[in-house]
Design an enzyme around this catalytic site. Structure first.
Site, PDB file in Angstrom:
ATOM      1  N   TRP A 101      32.974  41.161  24.345  1.00 25.35           N
ATOM      2  CA  TRP A 101      33.610  41.554  25.301  1.00 25.35           C
ATOM      3  C   TRP A 101      33.593  43.260  25.568  1.00 25.35           C
ATOM      4  CZ3 TRP A 101      34.820  38.127  28.600  1.00 25.35           C
ATOM      5  CH2 TRP A 101      35.172  36.687  27.962  1.00 25.35           C
ATOM      6  N   ASP A 171      41.383  47.282  25.184  1.00 26.36           N
ATOM      7  CA  ASP A 171      41.423  45.827  25.470  1.00 26.36           C
ATOM      8  C   ASP A 171      42.126  45.110  24.412  1.00 26.36           C
ATOM      9  OD1 ASP A 171      41.127  43.108  26.006  1.00 26.36           O
ATOM     10  OD2 ASP A 171      38.924  43.298  26.376  1.00 26.36           O
ATOM     11  N   LYS A 195      45.711  34.942  25.991  1.00 22.25           N
ATOM     12  CA  LYS A 195      45.434  34.598  24.618  1.00 22.25           C
ATOM     13  C   LYS A 195      46.729  34.607  23.862  1.00 22.25           C
ATOM     14  CE  LYS A 195      41.316  34.767  25.790  1.00 22.25           C
ATOM     15  NZ  LYS A 195      40.331  36.176  25.923  1.00 22.25           N
TER      16      LYS A 195
HETATM   17  C1  LIG Z   1      39.298  36.310  26.630  1.00 20.91           C
HETATM   18  C2  LIG Z   1      39.142  37.975  26.662  1.00 20.91           C
HETATM   19  C3  LIG Z   1      38.556  38.846  27.744  1.00 20.91           C
HETATM   20  C4  LIG Z   1      38.218  38.071  29.075  1.00 20.91           C
HETATM   21  O1  LIG Z   1      39.124  37.614  29.783  1.00 20.91           O
HETATM   22  P1  LIG Z   1      39.461  37.207  31.208  1.00 20.91           P
HETATM   23  O2  LIG Z   1      40.946  37.036  31.482  1.00 20.91           O
HETATM   24  O3  LIG Z   1      38.649  35.807  31.089  1.00 20.91           O
HETATM   25  O4  LIG Z   1      38.737  38.022  32.111  1.00 20.91           O
HETATM   26  C5  LIG Z   1      38.483  40.046  27.494  1.00 20.91           C
HETATM   27  N1  LIG Z   1      38.507  40.741  26.380  1.00 20.91           N
HETATM   28  C6  LIG Z   1      38.846  39.841  25.515  1.00 20.91           C
HETATM   29  C7  LIG Z   1      39.249  40.564  24.031  1.00 20.91           C
HETATM   30  C8  LIG Z   1      39.225  38.646  25.294  1.00 20.91           C
HETATM   31  O5  LIG Z   1      39.618  38.105  24.353  1.00 20.91           O
END
Ligand SMILES: *Cc1c(COP(=O)(O)O)cnc(C)c1O
Length: 360
Positions: A101, A171, A195
């Protein structure tokens, strides 16, 4: 069969109490005669849901007054572009590459300026967090970017990087609300909620007010400017109303459970059950360096892909679902987010122990 223990990395398990409450309110939300899904986002009933969610999140995370909370769409992935579009004044940013990511965010930033990879753990398949105590921060960097919890590889920063005064952007998709954070250390904290908070379709951005400006890269669409959403309290256009409603319920559930300090201690206990088992097992091995282990995503392997597949299949028959590792990594991964009860982790470890006895 009733509900299973769902170890999916995302979309992921939600608190059963929240789902039940939502079910009860599905057809008639508190005497309005309609579902929250059917409600105008300008209605009084929705406005209350919206503002209460923001207030509860502020309280949970102890968010200072000079930060705004935004509810956006486009997934965490759209933030990979929105961050440089809004923050890259000098067209320079530093990225720490700790997994797929972070790498995707880094690649996206290259569309807008000079993105520098100032540290990486790719040399060892992202099984650790690099030393970030003395990084080669670019003097003209607009920000330093991290992915705080690496969902795919199961590592997590337990110490934040020294950004040498630069804005830190994080993030936190897969560790959002798993433990307290010091918001003042960041310029932007963001994550997709699917998540650890709510249903897919909502992204939460916590942004320091001085970073919300009209001084964005030329051509930045109105919808991709933080200012557009900040000025309108995330009601510039139709927000993901139902998702925000469920997030709001999860915030209340977290408050009832004692807030983020209590969640941290619960999450530590849950993770310890699994890691302690992994550390003494002769069959299953954790794949990341102990000091960098995530509290939320726990990857492990037997070293034998056929045995891994057998384990995943038999676990599923026991109601332990979605234990397959990320498609590029293989092995197993147990995601043990806030809503995964202790009993789920105990059931998993009991099954691992039994499987090891039978197949060892
Ligand atoms: C799942 C995830 C993403 C991507 O998320 P989307 O909402 O599908 O774009 C980005 N960063 C992390 C750390 C993730 O776990």
């Amino acid at each position: 069969m009733g509900r299973v223990y769902n170890f999916s990395a995302g979309p992921a398990t939600l608190p059963e109490a929240v789902l039940q409450e939502a079910a009860e309110e599905m057809l008639d939300y508190r005497g309005t005669g309609m579902s929250v899904m059917e409600m105008s986002h300008r209605s009084k009933a929705y406005e209350e849901i919206h503002n209460e969610a923001i207030a509860d999140l502020r309280e949970l995370m102890n968010i200072p007054d000079n930060y705004k909370v935004l509810f956006l769409q486009g997934g965490a992935s759209l933030q990979f572009a929105m961050i440089p579009m809004n923050l890259m004044k000098n067209r320079v940013a530093d990225y720490i590459i700790t997994g797929q990511w972070a790498k995707k965010a880094f690649k996206e930033a290259q569309l807008y300026g000079k993105a520098n990879a100032i540290a990486s753990s790719e040399d060892k398949m992202f099984t650790y967090i690099p030393d970030c105590s003395d990084l080669p921060i670019s003097p003209d960097a607009d920000y330093v970017y991290i992915c705080q919890n690496n969902t795919v590889f199961g590592t997590e920063y337990h110490t934040l990087p020294d950004t040498k005064g630069k804005i830190l952007v994080a993030d936190v998709s897969s560790c959002f609300l798993s433990e307290p954070m010091d918001v003042t250390k960041y310029g932007i904290i963001y994550g997709g909620v699917q998540k650890n908070i709510g249903p897919a379709g909502t992204v939460i951005v916590i942004i320091r007010e001085d970073l919300i400006t009209d001084d964005v890269l030329p051509g930045t669409p109105t919808m991709l400017r933080y200012k557009t959403h900040a000025d309108a309290n995330s009601l510039y256009n139709t927000p993901p109303t139902y998702g925000i409603y469920i997030c709001g319920k999860v915030f209340k559930w977290l408050k009832q459970r004692g807030g983020l300090e209590a969640m941290k201690s619960y999450n530590e206990k849950k993770a310890a059950i699994l890691y302690e088992y992994l550390d003494q097992s002769h069959m299953f091995k954790g794949t990341v360096e102990k000091k960098d282990r995530s509290l939320m995503n726990v990857p492990f392997v037997t070293g034998n892909p056929e045995l891994d597949a057998k384990f995943i299949k038999e676990a599923k028959e026991r109601g332990l679902e979605n234990l397959k590792g990320y498609r590029t990594v293989g092995g197993m991964r147990a995601s043990i987010y806030n809503a995964m009860p202790m009993d789920g982790v105990i059931a998993l470890v009991d099954f691992m122990r039994e499987f090891e006895r039978r197949n060892g």
